[in-house]
Design an enzyme around this catalytic site. Structure first.
Site, short mmCIF file in Angstrom:
data_model
loop_
_atom_site.label_atom_id
_atom_site.label_comp_id
_atom_site.label_asym_id
_atom_site.label_seq_id
_atom_site.Cartn_x
_atom_site.Cartn_y
_atom_site.Cartn_z
N ASP A 141 0.88 -1.17 0.00
CA ASP A 141 0.00 0.00 0.00
C ASP A 141 0.92 1.21 0.00
OD1 ASP A 141 -2.05 1.80 0.05
OD2 ASP A 141 -3.13 0.88 1.72
C1 BGC Z 1 -4.90 3.44 0.05
C2 BGC Z 1 -4.99 2.47 -1.10
C3 BGC Z 1 -4.80 3.20 -2.40
C4 BGC Z 1 -3.44 3.90 -2.37
C5 BGC Z 1 -3.12 4.67 -3.62
C6 BGC Z 1 -3.62 4.27 0.00
O1 BGC Z 1 -3.63 5.27 0.94
O2 BGC Z 1 -4.93 2.74 1.27
O3 BGC Z 1 -6.24 1.84 -1.09
O4 BGC Z 1 -4.88 2.31 -3.46
O5 BGC Z 1 -3.43 4.82 -1.28
O6 BGC Z 1 -3.96 5.77 -3.73
#
Ligand code: BGC
Length: 770
Positions: free
Chosen positions: A253
């Protein structure tokens, strides 16, 4: 296959793209790369791109959010987070809505449409779906997760993966695992038992991995039992790859990788966004902290991913059909709506009904959640817009503002006047955007008090009130539901929510959504509340497997509306339920469903398995099958379900494996977890797994074990014959013995207890050695 092959994206099947380097021998593999180039592949090029090795023909494709539509940031190369500035894309209902459709085929259509948008926008991987369990309805990301039930979450969201990937574009199943809250999400350690992980928090991931092989998986921010997911070898390698057979890559993530070397060794292929520390990987590979084979595996995974995306990414003039995708979003929205209440058949409304439409949500729809999933829709049609487009007259009053400010008397007066001068009131209530989002958890289940006060005032003026709710996760309805004759739970419906609501409200389509999340009477009934949202860096999942209806139904807690519930304008009858044993530990269920009304509609047949007496505490019943059937007025159909061994199993911490106990299981067929229409019993053989007996096994366990029972009988016979010490034969001794580890037999028989223990263990050793 060459880079310019214009493989029609629409016709691409997942199989076409799974071959990776095997099918594309002309592309480089890790053997063609320098150490530095391999290291580079394991980190992004920027916040939304892979790092390619351009001079060797490995492009740095774009990957971006997800999950209910494409969020391709306009400032893609800066790495800045600007969630509001993205290219237009179809905004489908977020998972809270789509999950209520109980229609995996619809999820496939949504996925196909998203895949086509990715092809046009040259996005190789869309970051979704997110299948974490809604452990507690206050969770900030419940709006983009599917269910409190892992079977439902996995069997619906798999459609998104199949649909997207059929277009030659990858998905990223997220967030693996146990991202069930936003509070302290980057640091919190979720303390979860192996059994709860296996039965509740893993199965949606497991099913989708096994059934659809998502090209990528995104690990979660949080720790599980003290280990950050990015660095969790057990999670990313032992379970995900070795047990489940995952073939794709794991990415972090955004910002979840805190130690690149440890993560790469654990099985993380890709750090996102880049920390520009590829040299750490190079040094670690040189000094042996990373084995060459592990770096090769992780880097080759990245090359395989790029190769799978090449055909779709090479289409230069592909254009998706904006109107057709809006139509998919429309149908998805219709099936997302759950009718909770319809007293006096207040719905559907006649086309010429005199209607007051009250509530700002009717004019300014809340159609998606906040955070990284926030996209720019291609169109936006609210409910008032739809009425205008369809030439339906209505009196509108905004009723309240979204701002956290006291209620204005003028707005209340205007709303009450509108209610008085019309026959029916459609009152749009819900959670304003600021009330729920990624990044924080809600503190209350309630909608703003001023909206409830408005409902009271409006209902006093006109008793024909239908409440239309907009919210990403459950809100409390019990305190006010008596004031409304009808309630439509419309979640967040995406860009076509207005037409979808109009279709349902005016009866062009019957509502067919079913709750994927229980609606409790009070948040304090929720089984996780004693451990929510944790303290001092950890959160104990003390409720174990008793999440959602597994708790409410087992412990007979009243709920406002149960899991699986939802009304229709049509009525249905389920008959001829037959449950038959189809193998030692499998069963087949069939039932006939008839639409007994004169309107078309859809029913969701739900199959629950209720175990009999078990060695562990098991939920009263669990969903193990469902099928949505669309039936015209008067029509009938037969549905069938094959329940495999897993449908009856629990995760045994003793065996560190799934376990089916021998015995009777009730298989229930119903239309919600609280509305079981019929059931049948099957007697299963069990999987034969038995715990080895030791000196710490109780006398009762020895008696229950097939080998132990014979030895105990022999020992007792010898006692009676006088060739071994004889245990006192009284009721109280028998009670004590039942739970007594056999090494404590001297407690019962001080002079001969040790000899009896030795006899049992010796005989058991002999019997099991054979
Ligand atoms: C979120 C993800 C997301 C990623 C990119 C993170 O903060 O938890 O779900 O895909 O950011 O935007």
């Amino acid at each position: 296959m060459s880079e310019n092959t214009n493989a029609a994206a629409n016709a691409a099947s997942p199989d076409t793209f799974t071959a990776g380097t095997a099918a594309t021998p002309s592309y480089p593999g890790v053997k063609d790369l320098t150490l530095e180039e391999k290291a580079g592949l394991t980190s992004g090029g920027d916040a939304w791109h892979l790092q390619g090795v351009e001079n060797k023909g490995i492009p740095g494709y774009m990957i971006t959010d997800g999950p209910h539509g494409l969020r391709k940031s306009l400032a893609t190369d800066t790495g800045d987070t600007n969630l509001d500035d993205s290219v237009p894309a179809t905004c489908f209902p977020p998972a809270a809505g789509l999950a209520s459709s109980w229609n995996p085929a619809l999820a496939v259509r949504v996925g196909e449409a998203m895949g086509e948008e990715c092809v046009q926008e040259k996005v190789a991987v869309i970051l979704g779906p997110g299948v974490n369990i809604k452990r507690n309805p206050l969770g900030g990301r419940c709006f983009e997760y599917w269910s409190e039930d892992p079977y439902l979450a996995g069997h619906e969201a798999v459609g998104i993966v199949e649909g997207v990937q059929s277009k030659g574009v990858g998905t990223s199943l997220k967030h693996f695992a146990a991202n069930n809250q936003e509070t302290d999400r980057l640091r919190i350690s979720a303390r979860i038992s192996p059994r709860a992980l296996r039965e509740i928090y893993f199965p949606a991931f497991e099913h989708i991995v096994k059934a659809a092989q998502p090209w990528t998986i995104m690990c979660s921010y949080n720790q599980i039992n003290g280990v950050h997911s990015a660095q969790n070898h057990w999670l990313l390698t032992d379970v995900l790859r070795d047990e489940w057979g995952f073939k794709g890559i794991v990415m972090s993530d955004w910002g979840a990788d805190h130690d690149r070397v440890a993560s790469l060794n654990a099985g993380l292929n890709l750090e996102m966004p880049p920390s520009f520390t590829d040299d750490e990987i190079v040094y670690a590979a040189r000094d042996g902290r990373i084995q060459p084979a592990q770096l090769d595996r992780m880097a080759q995974g990245m090359i395989d991913l790029v190769n799978k995306a090449r055909p779709a990414m090479s289409q230069n003039d592909y254009r998706y059909d904006v109107d057709a995708h809006d139509e998919v979003a429309h149908q998805a929205a219709v099936e997302s709506i759950v009718m909770l209440k319809n007293d006096d058949a207040i719905l559907p409304l006649a086309a010429d009904a005199k209607v007051a439409v009250i509530g700002e949500f009717a004019r300014t729809p809340r159609y998606q959640g906040g955070g990284s999933s926030h996209i720019t829709p291609t169109k936006m049609t609210g409910f008032l817009d739809t009425l205008a487009q369809r030439g339906i007259d209505a009196t509108f009053a905004p009723g309240f503002t979204f701002a956290d400010e006291p209620q204005s008397q003028a707005l209340t007066d205007e709303a009450v006047a509108a209610a008085k001068s019309n026959d029916v009131v459609l009152l749009f209530l819900g959670l304003p955007e600021a009330a729920e989002s990624e990044g924080f958890d809600r503190e209350s289940l309630d909608i703003p008090a001023k909206q409830i006060a408005l409902l009271e005032a409006v209902a006093a003026a006109n008793e024909n009130v239908v409440v239309v709710l907009s919210n990403g996760s459950v809100v409390s309805v019990a305190p006010w539901r008596d004031r409304a004759k009808g309630i439509l739970e419309s979640w967040l419906l995406g860009q076509a929510g207005g037409p979808a609501l109009a279709d349902v409200i005016f009866g062009e389509q019957s509502p067919s959504g079913k709750l994927a999340q229980s609606i409790p009477m009070s948040i304090f009934d929720d089984p996780t509340m004693m451990n929510w949202p944790g303290e001092e860096g950890h959160v104990d999942y003390g409720e174990g497997v008793f999440v959602g209806y597994r708790y409410y139904d087992t412990y007979d807690k009243p709920v406002a509306y149960p899991f699986g519930y939802g009304l229709s304008y049509a009525t249905f009858a389920i008959a001829d339920v037959a449950v038959t044993k189809s193998g030692a530990n499998t069963a087949h269920v069939s039932a006939t469903v008839t639409n007994t009304s004169d309107v078309d509609g859809a029913e969701v047949v739900q199959v629950y398995v209720a175990p009999g007496k078990a060695d562990v505490a098991r939920p009263r019943h669990e969903l193990k099958g469902f099928e949505k059937v669309f039936l015209k007025a008067g029509e009938s159909t037969t549905v069938g379900f094959d329940l495999d061994e897993r449908a009856f199993a629990y995760w045994s911490e003793t065996f560190d494996d799934w376990h089916v106990e021998a015995g009777e299981y009730t298989v229930e067929v119903g239309v919600s977890s609280r509305d079981i229409v019929a059931s049948g019993v099957v007697a299963l053989d069990g999987d034969g797994k038995a715990k080895p007996l030791t000196e710490w096994s109780t006398y009762g366990e020895w008696q229950d074990d097939p080998v132990g029972a014979k030895i105990v009988a022999d020992m007792e016979a010898r006692g009676r014959a006088g060739t071994l010490p004889r245990l006192p034969d009284t009721d109280i001794v028998r009670v004590f013995l039942k739970t007594l580890p056999i090494n404590s037999m001297p407690m019962i028989k001080s002079d001969g207890g040790k000899e009896l223990t030795a006899f049992l263990l010796d005989e058991y050793a002999k019997a099991t050695a054979r």
